[in-house]
Scaffold this active site. Structure first.
Site, PDB file in Angstrom:
ATOM      1  CG  HIS A  81      38.849  46.622  42.079  1.00  0.00           C
ATOM      2  ND1 HIS A  81      38.656  45.330  42.480  1.00  0.00           N
ATOM      3  CD2 HIS A  81      37.731  47.291  42.466  1.00  0.00           C
ATOM      4  CE1 HIS A  81      37.488  45.216  43.085  1.00  0.00           C
ATOM      5  NE2 HIS A  81      36.907  46.396  43.089  1.00  0.00           N
ATOM      6  CB  SER A 135      34.601  35.604  47.225  1.00  0.00           C
ATOM      7  OG  SER A 135      34.348  36.998  47.320  1.00  0.00           O
TER       8      SER A 135
END
Ligand SMILES: [Zn+2]
Length: 153
Positions: free
Chosen positions: A22, A93
């Site tokens: 990212h 997650s």
């Protein structure tokens, strides 16, 4: 090693051969990706006119992947997943793709003669993609990882 984090904590901890999928908070790059490589940049630009230009004349921008943009170095990540024996996923997650798909890619790889990838998740909470892992170990990475490294050697 691949991280979704944009900070430099991995580097400060001594991690090597790292992919920041990212991007990196402390670097900038050409907004047009003209080929000039990203560069270290911790400057604070308070106005638009202070933002420097790339050698090609375009503006520079933070070397961060914005929402809707394609993560960095996905080809390299896929190659590494395809050749790994053990995949350890820590503290995500299991909900944000493509990173949430890495365990599925490892599980479904179809290389002749390749053994099944052992897939471990470590984190404080059960991820949404828990069923795709060989084992889900709930706990803090700092406590679990040393024990896991002894098991997977
Ligand atoms: Zn440029």
């Amino acid at each position: 090693m691949c991280t979704q984090n944009v900070d430099d904590l991995h580097e400060r901890a001594g991690s090597r051969n790292l992919v920041h999928m990212h991007g990196e908070l402390f670097s900038s790059r050409c907004e047009l990706n003209c080929g000039v490589p990203p560069f270290s940049d911790q400057s604070l630009y308070e106005t638009v006119t202070q933002i420097p230009k790339c050698a090609c004349g375009a503006k520079i921008r933070p070397n961060i992947v914005w929402f809707g943009e394609y993560p960095l170095e996905m080809d390299r990540i896929m190659v590494e997943i395809d050749r790994c024996d053990v995949l350890i996923v820590i503290g995500t997650s299991g909900n944000v793709h493509p990173a949430a798909s890495f365990v599925h890619w490892a599980n479904q790889r179809n290389r002749p003669g390749a053994a099944k990838v052992r897939r471990y998740y470590i984190g404080p909470e059960r991820p949404l993609n828990a069923a795709a892992f060989t084992e889900v170990i709930l706990g803090k990475a700092g406590r679990v990882l040393p024990k896991l490294f002894q098991i997977v050697r």
